[in-house]
Design an enzyme around this catalytic site. Structure first.
Site, PDB file in Angstrom:
ATOM      1  NE  ARG A 194     105.676  89.028 -72.298  1.00  0.00           N
ATOM      2  CZ  ARG A 194     104.446  89.065 -71.745  1.00  0.00           C
ATOM      3  NH1 ARG A 194     103.837  90.210 -71.530  1.00  0.00           N
ATOM      4  NH2 ARG A 194     103.845  87.947 -71.381  1.00  0.00           N
ATOM      5  CD  GLU A 284     103.320  82.822 -66.834  1.00  0.00           C
ATOM      6  OE1 GLU A 284     102.712  83.909 -66.786  1.00  0.00           O
ATOM      7  OE2 GLU A 284     102.823  81.802 -67.327  1.00  0.00           O
ATOM      8  CG  ASP A 285     105.356  86.763 -67.339  1.00  0.00           C
ATOM      9  OD1 ASP A 285     104.419  86.668 -68.152  1.00  0.00           O
ATOM     10  OD2 ASP A 285     105.183  87.198 -66.187  1.00  0.00           O
ATOM     11  CG  ASP A 307      98.901  81.143 -68.620  1.00  0.00           C
ATOM     12  OD1 ASP A 307      97.884  80.553 -69.037  1.00  0.00           O
ATOM     13  OD2 ASP A 307      98.853  82.030 -67.749  1.00  0.00           O
ATOM     14  CG  ASN A 449      97.000  91.371 -66.087  1.00  0.00           C
ATOM     15  OD1 ASN A 449      95.979  91.912 -65.725  1.00  0.00           O
ATOM     16  ND2 ASN A 449      97.032  90.124 -66.540  1.00  0.00           N
TER      17      ASN A 449
END
Length: 593
Positions: A194, A284-285, A307, A449
């Protein structure tokens, strides 16, 4: 008094630097390469496998200074003839590179130029990024890094970080040992499922850990040698990527279920075995279903941080606390409506509820009732509870079913509207006009974003609210003039929080992340917003002060870690802000023996 300090070279052999003992330990780890501000004046021996000299010295990004090598250094390190005769300063090098970068028309070209610089001259790269942070942040991170990830296979030249694929199952510890550095303090890891609002990019998601760790160093001062970007390649379900002839990852569908869980468990165990208890692992992601599970599973056994869930929550909470000085009231006196109920949305909602509970001494269950979430199926209400994913269930309140965001705004009448949907243009004119009709100063945060995925633009928010909105976004937008007044949109960028948070964790030697440490980070950031910022409608301080901000966040996070008994670095430094500043990486060139 000077003493000889033994460290570890990149190949695992010892190296020696003559440095002052008192100034060379940051977060309990010796400053082997002379990277911290505290050791700026110390002489450094440029070790690689042997003392780097001649052509090899010019090709080593950690020690290369280009035309800034002094006459004496050129003589001592066999550089005569390998460089033109002129000697220039680091400042002049910086001006020249910035001039060259500004000549590129496309952001991706600027990104590639910055990555080339990082591979050739590490200190100059960070000097540029620190001194020109507002200009270069959108290049090395969002939004440009999103395009870089999409085209990573095409622009790939030299590997950065570690790629651990399913091929390495059973051998992950060996792979970690292939990385030349031993004193790792921060790992940023992704599985590429993602990436920002762009979806599954597989192995090409490496641009995110590389970009994040650049910011850990530039904005938070964590040493580059202590940072390790990792991509876990478990395949991809993106057909376009799989069919791209330049794709650099495994050409197979994503591993799921037990195979995925076993692979992640081997990775987490290997990291702890190789680097110890105090390495910060930032997830992350990852996709929602894995992100929450990983945080829950490893939060009690490892030093982990997500995060997307926790960093976003902390930066948004800081913005809200600051915004209250503009609109009035306390957190508990406002009503919140989210569009998006994934990692970011539920993470922010939970941290707001936690802080509300702390302030009012009310049970968190009561505080959650002030916060409403809309997902793809409409308002999350109690009648939907059985079909909801576990992380959405705490937000299922008593209310009739509502299909869409506009109807939810009119029904709930929120004072704060927060977008974390990853879908652009979802805060329509009707939605913004509706929330502005019953709020003198509506707080609108369009956080998705990159820029193309933002729920609305700054111009739309200010125009449709008739200039009354307190507005911030996840990606940068230019100032907007409305009715003769300049409105400067704030950027609720995680880069405000995670670099300082990471430094605070590292310098205190924390062994676990606690929610109160996230609240401490939010509190420190909100305190950095000045009256001058408020006068412009800003709820975040300018990025130009980011290192000062990060030092205060690090100090606050470290203080909370000590208070909670989670810090292992003893004795506790007397002045945590000063200590944070002394631990920060300095990009100034060192003088060589």
């Amino acid at each position: 008094m000077e003493s000889t300090m033994k460290g570890i070279r990149g190949d695992g052999a010892p190296c020696v630097l003559d440095m002052d003992d008192a100034a060379t330990v940051g977060g309990g780890v010796e400053d082997t390469y002379g990277e911290d501000r505290a050791t700026e004046e110390q002489l450094v021996t440029p070790w690689t496998v042997t003392v780097a000299s001649g052509y090899n010295l010019l090709r080593d990004p950690r020690y290369n200074k280009g035309l800034a090598f002094t006459e004496k250094e050129r003589e001592t390190h066999y550089l005569r003839g390998l460089l033109p005769p002129t000697v220039i300063s680091q400042e002049l090098q910086e001006r020249k590179i910035m001039q060259n970068i500004r000549q590129y028309q496309l952001p991706l070209q600027r990104y590639m130029a910055m990555m080339d610089l990082q591979e050739g001259n590490e200190r100059l790269f960070y000097k540029l990024l620190i001194d020109n942070v507002e200009e270069l942040l959108p290049i090395v991170y969002t939004p440009t890094v999103g395009e870089a990830c999409q085209k990573y296979g095409s622009i790939f030249s030299r590997p950065q970080g570690l790629y651990i694929s399913l091929k390495e199952k059973g051998k992950i510890l060996e792979v970690l040992k292939n990385w030349p550095e031993r004193s790792i303090q921060v790992i940023v890891v992704t599985d590429g499922e993602r990436i920002l609002g762009l979806g599954d990019l597989g192995c090409q998601g490496m641009g995110i850990p590389v970009g994040k760790l650049s910011l850990y160093t530039a904005l938070g001062g964590v040493r580059p040698s202590a940072c390790l970007p990792i991509t876990l390649d478990v395949g991809t379900n993106n057909e376009q990527v799989l069919n791209d002839e330049f794709y650099i990852g495994l050409r197979q569908r994503r591993a799921t279920g037990q195979e995925y869980a076993d692979f992640l468990h081997e990775f987490m165990s290997a990291v702890k075995q190789n680097y110890g208890e105090k390495v910060l692992i930032q997830f992350e992601d990852f996709a929602n279903h894995n992100a929450f599970d990983l945080l829950a599973r490893y939060g009690t056994t490892h030093l982990v941080f997500n995060d997307d869930i926790q960093g976003t929550a902390s930066v948004v909470l800081a913005g809200l606390v600051a915004a209250l000085k503009l609109v009035g009231g306390t957190l508990a006196e406002h009503t919140y409506l989210f569009l998006g109920a994934g990692e970011a949305g539920t993470g922010i909602a939970e941290l707001i509820a936690l802080e509300m509970s702390r302030q009012t001494e009310t049970p968190i269950e009561e505080c959650r009732k002030k916060i409403w979430l809309v997902d793809s199926k409409g308002l999350i209400v109690s009648t939907r509870k059985e079909s909801l994913q576990h992380f959405k269930k705490p937000w299922a309140h008593e209310h009739e079913h509502v299909d869409n965001l506009l109807d939810a705004v009119n029904a709930i009448k929120p004072t704060v509207l927060i977008g974390t949907s990853g879908k652009g243009q979802t805060f329509t004119q009707e939605v913004v006009e509706a929330i502005s009709s019953f709020n003198e100063m509506p707080i609108i945060l369009a956080l998705s974003n990159p820029t193309s995925q933002a729920e609305c633009t700054a111009e739309q928010a200010y125009t449709w609210s008739k200039g009354r909105a307190v507005f911030a976004t996840g990606s940068p937008f230019d100032p907007v003039e409305y009715n003769g007044k300049i409105h400067v949109p704030g950027q609720a960028n995680n880069a405000y929080i995670f670099p300082g948070f990471g430094l605070g964790v590292v310098m205190s030697g924390a062994i676990r992340v606690h929610d109160d440490m996230l609240l401490a980070a939010s509190e420190a950031l909100a305190q950095q917003v000045t009256q001058e910022n408020f006068d412009k409608g800003l709820i975040y301080p300018p990025f130009s002060n980011i290192r000062k901000i990060s030092a205060h966040i690090a100090a606050n996070v470290a203080a909370k870690a000590y208070e909670l008994g989670l810090a292992s670095r003893r004795p506790r430094p007397k002045d945590l802000v000063k200590y944070a500043e002394s631990c920060m990486y300095s990009p100034i060139y060192r003088n060589y023996r």
